[in-house]
Write a protein that holds these residues in place. Structure first.
Motif, PDB file in Angstrom:
ATOM      1  N   MET A   1      -3.505 -14.024  -8.346  1.00 16.55           N
ATOM      2  CA  MET A   1      -3.332 -12.634  -8.774  1.00 16.55           C
ATOM      3  C   MET A   1      -2.071 -12.068  -8.156  1.00 16.55           C
ATOM      4  O   MET A   1      -1.755 -12.373  -7.008  1.00 16.55           O
ATOM      5  CB  MET A   1      -4.564 -11.803  -8.367  1.00 16.55           C
ATOM      6  N   GLY A   2      -1.354 -11.227  -8.911  1.00 17.74           N
ATOM      7  CA  GLY A   2      -0.133 -10.625  -8.415  1.00 17.74           C
ATOM      8  C   GLY A   2      -0.422  -9.384  -7.603  1.00 17.74           C
ATOM      9  O   GLY A   2      -1.431  -9.290  -6.897  1.00 17.74           O
ATOM     10  N   SER A   3       0.446  -8.397  -7.698  1.00 15.90           N
ATOM     11  CA  SER A   3       0.333  -7.184  -6.909  1.00 15.90           C
ATOM     12  C   SER A   3      -0.835  -6.319  -7.374  1.00 15.90           C
ATOM     13  O   SER A   3      -1.399  -6.521  -8.440  1.00 15.90           O
ATOM     14  CB  SER A   3       1.638  -6.393  -7.006  1.00 15.90           C
ATOM     15  N   SER A   4      -1.169  -5.337  -6.531  1.00 14.97           N
ATOM     16  CA  SER A   4      -2.227  -4.389  -6.878  1.00 14.97           C
ATOM     17  C   SER A   4      -1.609  -3.081  -7.349  1.00 14.97           C
ATOM     18  O   SER A   4      -0.621  -2.610  -6.788  1.00 14.97           O
ATOM     19  CB  SER A   4      -3.125  -4.121  -5.670  1.00 14.97           C
ATOM     20  N   VAL A   5      -2.198  -2.514  -8.381  1.00  8.72           N
ATOM     21  CA  VAL A   5      -1.750  -1.230  -8.932  1.00  8.72           C
ATOM     22  C   VAL A   5      -2.965  -0.317  -9.044  1.00  8.72           C
ATOM     23  O   VAL A   5      -4.020  -0.743  -9.532  1.00  8.72           O
ATOM     24  CB  VAL A   5      -1.104  -1.407 -10.318  1.00  8.72           C
ATOM     25  N   VAL A 130      -3.829  -1.721 -20.923  1.00  6.38           N
ATOM     26  CA  VAL A 130      -2.859  -2.099 -19.889  1.00  6.38           C
ATOM     27  C   VAL A 130      -3.454  -3.158 -18.965  1.00  6.38           C
ATOM     28  O   VAL A 130      -2.787  -4.148 -18.621  1.00  6.38           O
ATOM     29  CB  VAL A 130      -2.425  -0.855 -19.090  1.00  6.38           C
ATOM     30  N   ARG A 131      -4.691  -2.943 -18.569  1.00 10.24           N
ATOM     31  CA  ARG A 131      -5.350  -3.930 -17.693  1.00 10.24           C
ATOM     32  C   ARG A 131      -5.384  -5.308 -18.345  1.00 10.24           C
ATOM     33  O   ARG A 131      -5.139  -6.328 -17.690  1.00 10.24           O
ATOM     34  CB  ARG A 131      -6.781  -3.481 -17.364  1.00 10.24           C
ATOM     35  N   GLY A 136      -3.860 -11.318 -14.662  1.00  8.23           N
ATOM     36  CA  GLY A 136      -3.181 -12.477 -14.104  1.00  8.23           C
ATOM     37  C   GLY A 136      -1.827 -12.161 -13.496  1.00  8.23           C
ATOM     38  O   GLY A 136      -1.241 -13.001 -12.805  1.00  8.23           O
ATOM     39  N   GLN A 137      -1.319 -10.937 -13.775  1.00  6.80           N
ATOM     40  CA  GLN A 137      -0.027 -10.532 -13.217  1.00  6.80           C
ATOM     41  C   GLN A 137      -0.174  -9.432 -12.164  1.00  6.80           C
ATOM     42  O   GLN A 137       0.583  -9.395 -11.191  1.00  6.80           O
ATOM     43  CB  GLN A 137       0.880 -10.008 -14.335  1.00  6.80           C
ATOM     44  N   ALA A 138      -1.134  -8.540 -12.373  1.00  8.16           N
ATOM     45  CA  ALA A 138      -1.377  -7.454 -11.431  1.00  8.16           C
ATOM     46  C   ALA A 138      -2.841  -7.059 -11.508  1.00  8.16           C
ATOM     47  O   ALA A 138      -3.444  -7.083 -12.585  1.00  8.16           O
ATOM     48  CB  ALA A 138      -0.480  -6.254 -11.736  1.00  8.16           C
ATOM     49  N   ASP A 139      -3.401  -6.700 -10.380  1.00 10.27           N
ATOM     50  CA  ASP A 139      -4.780  -6.237 -10.304  1.00 10.27           C
ATOM     51  C   ASP A 139      -4.765  -4.723 -10.470  1.00 10.27           C
ATOM     52  O   ASP A 139      -4.368  -3.985  -9.562  1.00 10.27           O
ATOM     53  CB  ASP A 139      -5.384  -6.624  -8.954  1.00 10.27           C
TER      54      ASP A 139
END
Length: 257
Positions: A1-5, A130-131, A136-139
């Motif tokens: 998982m990438g960054s958290s938003v 958006v989610r 797989g790119q951002a949580d």
């Protein structure tokens, strides 16, 4: 998982005066706000900036990131399926824009929703898209805080209750007004209204209508009375609201009496 938003979907009524203490606290936590820019002179963007100035964070007002709003088909003759298809495509395009910004910037973002996010607003649906796009790119996590809705303001301004004792109120869109009448509804709040010449008030002449435009804004206009007497006044009142504020949103309650 990438960054958290983190995304905060915040109901803001119709301006700083309607922001609840809960939403004000939330505004102080965000890094930036995403907003759709509908024209080169979009005065609703300025209203968003006024809200951010009224509730600054530790380092001042949050940044407003304005994105040109994708076009959608607004043809007067659209069928209901055609309208729904046009809106779905519009939402997809908005979601792609927002996903690109969130992927790049991360942090805590917010959407300021006119009225309340639960009622004739699709920000929650768009954020869900958006989610999916960022999976797989951002949580992406989000929360939703309520705001003062247009029907609440309409009732307050006219000093009425939206329904009679023990009776229901039906909420729909102006384009579906006659569908509601045909289904037996006789106490109807209509939102997302097109210009009045595109509304079908057939058979409702003796109903009572409570109408309002730009509620809570400087250009607020109110009309009420027998529907056949009030409807001819709506175009001028609506135009005056738009001239004052640079935008117009109107709704009404129509009741069989």
């Amino acid at each position: 998982m990438g960054s958290s938003v983190t995304v905060r979907i915040l109901g803001v009524g119709m301006g700083p005066q309607h922001v609840t203490a809960e939403v004000a606290d939330a505004l102080r936590t965000v890094d930036y706000v995403l907003g759709a820019e509908k024209s080169a002179d979009d005065r609703l963007l300025e209203l968003r900036r006024a809200i951010l100035r009224a509730y600054p964070g530790r380092n001042g007002p949050a940044e407003l990131v304005a994105l040109a709003d994708p076009q959608r088909d607004r043809s007067a003759g659209l069928t209901t399926p055609g309208y729904e298809s046009a809106v779905a495509g519009w939402h997809d395009a908005r979601a792609a824009q927002y996903a690109a910004v969130l992927r790049q910037r991360g942090g805590t973002a917010a959407f300021l929703v006119w009225g309340d996010p639960s009622l004739y607003d699709s920000t929650i649906r768009v954020v869900e898209k958006v989610r999916a796009l960022l999976k797989g790119q951002a949580d992406v996590d989000y929360d939703v805080l309520p705001g003062i809705s247009a029907p609440q303001l309409l009732a307050a301004r006219h000093r009425i209750v939206l329904h009679e004792v023990g009776r229901p109120v039906h909420v729909t869109t102006g384009r579906r007004l006659q569908e509601a009448v045909a289904a037996g509804m006789d106490n109807i709040v209509a939102m997302l209204n097109p210009p009045p010449e595109r509304l079908d008030f057939t058979g409702l002449a003796d109903w009572t209508i409570w109408w309002g435009a730009n509620l809570g804004a400087p250009g607020e206009r109110l009309l009420s009375g027998r529907l056949a007497d009030v409807v001819p006044q709506i175009p001028d009142a609506r135009a005056a609201a738009e001239e004052s504020d640079g935008w117009v949103m109107d709704l009404f309650l129509a009741r069989k009496t």
